[in-house]
Design an enzyme around this catalytic site. Structure first.
Site, mmCIF file in Angstrom:
data_model
loop_
_atom_site.group_PDB
_atom_site.id
_atom_site.type_symbol
_atom_site.label_atom_id
_atom_site.label_comp_id
_atom_site.label_asym_id
_atom_site.label_seq_id
_atom_site.Cartn_x
_atom_site.Cartn_y
_atom_site.Cartn_z
ATOM 1 C CE LYS A 208 -4.401 -1.893 1.325
ATOM 2 N NZ LYS A 208 -5.418 -2.158 2.355
ATOM 3 N NE ARG A 242 -7.847 -8.171 0.619
ATOM 4 C CZ ARG A 242 -7.406 -7.422 -0.381
ATOM 5 N NH1 ARG A 242 -6.366 -6.632 -0.217
ATOM 6 N NH2 ARG A 242 -8.007 -7.458 -1.551
HETATM 7 N N1 HH2 Z 1 -7.578 -3.704 0.862
HETATM 8 C C1 HH2 Z 1 -7.913 -3.677 -0.445
HETATM 9 C C2 HH2 Z 1 -9.038 -4.379 -0.909
HETATM 10 N N2 HH2 Z 1 -9.792 -5.109 -0.069
HETATM 11 N N3 HH2 Z 1 -10.230 -5.899 2.123
HETATM 12 C C3 HH2 Z 1 -9.921 -5.931 3.422
HETATM 13 N N4 HH2 Z 1 -10.672 -6.653 4.280
HETATM 14 N N5 HH2 Z 1 -8.838 -5.252 3.932
HETATM 15 C C4 HH2 Z 1 -8.030 -4.484 3.132
HETATM 16 O O1 HH2 Z 1 -7.073 -3.855 3.646
HETATM 17 C C5 HH2 Z 1 -8.342 -4.423 1.729
HETATM 18 C C6 HH2 Z 1 -9.469 -5.150 1.244
HETATM 19 C C7 HH2 Z 1 -7.058 -2.919 -1.413
HETATM 20 O O2 HH2 Z 1 -6.016 -3.701 -1.906
HETATM 21 P P1 HH2 Z 1 -6.029 -4.461 -3.326
HETATM 22 O O3 HH2 Z 1 -7.098 -5.487 -3.378
HETATM 23 O O4 HH2 Z 1 -4.662 -4.972 -3.583
HETATM 24 O O5 HH2 Z 1 -6.286 -3.301 -4.370
HETATM 25 P P2 HH2 Z 1 -7.566 -2.837 -5.177
HETATM 26 O O6 HH2 Z 1 -8.618 -2.432 -4.209
HETATM 27 O O7 HH2 Z 1 -7.043 -1.687 -6.006
HETATM 28 O O8 HH2 Z 1 -8.028 -4.003 -6.019
#
Ligand code: HH2
Length: 265
Positions: A208, A242
């Site tokens: 992040k 995660r």
């Molecule tokens: N972070 C993201 C998405 N979903 N869910 C939970 N429970 N906790 C988190 O910190 C979280 C989440 C964002 O990360 P990522 O899926 O890599 O990116 P994007 O939202 O751009 O797909």
């Protein structure tokens, strides 16, 4: 040791791996790799929530995630669906998902709570200030940890009021969702205070932007910062981490856990 939730983003625009796994075959292959690397759970998502991300329709989200969920049905690793939509969660649960991970904590479609209650699935309730479009504009808190904790307590109450059993609920402080770098750091340092909620804690720091701000590294060069933040989240009481880089984080957590639980006699 904490459980590792491997991230499977079936999106064109996720902040770190957007477009890499939009093709279902590639997403399935990636998910199988994460499982082989030791992921305890897989989180499949069809909508990016990165700051400023475009919202997608339920149909579009379904088109992305259903073939992937179906392709993973025989894998034997529990799957969560990263969605805020009833229509997507319903199909995902039909296709074998066992957890709904809602970054809006059942606020986008409150009826999602009734579905989770009826299906008796796991539910991740995450804190976010604002919406992905606006959340990084000017996040403000009285005390970020107290405010996040109060929010999560209220969302647990809402979910249980709708019939979700409390044992099915996990909570997440929502690192990067409506938070400055300092907010994220303080939440991670004082993560143990969320233990008072009595529910398992999910933490997502992987790649992040607060890591990029601290290290000056681009998104694909943040493994060192990702590992440091996950090790300290483990120490502060996280139960589920995660991450994108399952093999590397798992190895680091294994060593960290051995140190944290060592008894030489
Ligand atoms: N972070 C993201 C998405 N979903 N869910 C939970 N429970 N906790 C988190 O910190 C979280 C989440 C964002 O990360 P990522 O899926 O890599 O990116 P994007 O939202 O751009 O797909």
């Amino acid at each position: 040791m904490a459980q590792i939730m491997g991230i499977v983003n079936v999106t064109p625009d996720s902040f770190s791996d957007g477009g890499l796994f939009l093709d279902p075959e590639r997403a399935i292959e990636h998910a199988r790799r994460l499982a082989a690397d030791g992921a305890d759970l897989l989180d499949v998502g069809g909508e990016s929530t990165r700051p400023g991300a475009r919202a997608v329709s339920a149909d579009e989200e379904l088109e992305r995630v259903v073939p992937v969920l179906e392709g993973l049905a025989d894998l034997g690793v529990p799957i969560s669906i990263d969605t805020s939509k009833v229509a997507v969660a319903t199909r995902a649960l039909d296709a074998g998902a066992v957890i709904v991970n809602d970054v809006t904590a059942l606020r986008t479609e409150p009826e999602l709570a009734a579905l989770c209650a009826e299906r008796d699935c796991g539910v991740v309730l995450m804190h976010m200030q604002g919406t992905p479009r606006t959340m990084q504009e000017n996040p403000t808190y009285d005390d970020v940890v107290d405010d996040v904790k109060a929010f999560l307590a209220e969302r647990i109450e809402f979910a249980t009021g709708e019939g979700v059993s409390e044992e099915r609920i996990w909570v997440d402080p929502g690192i990067g969702f409506g938070k400055t770098v300092d907010h994220n750091l303080e939440l991670l340092r004082r993560l143990h205070e969320l233990r008072g909620l009595g529910r398992p804690i999910v933490v997502g720091t992987s790649r992040k932007s607060f890591i990029g701000t601290l290290t000056g590294r681009e998104v694909d060069e943040r493994l060192g910062g990702t590992i440091a933040s996950n090790v300290l989240a483990l120490r502060a009481g996280a139960d589920i981490l995660r991450v994108h880089d399952v093999a590397e984080v798992r190895e680091a957590l294994f060593v960290a856990d051995a140190i944290l639980t060592a008894r030489a006699g």
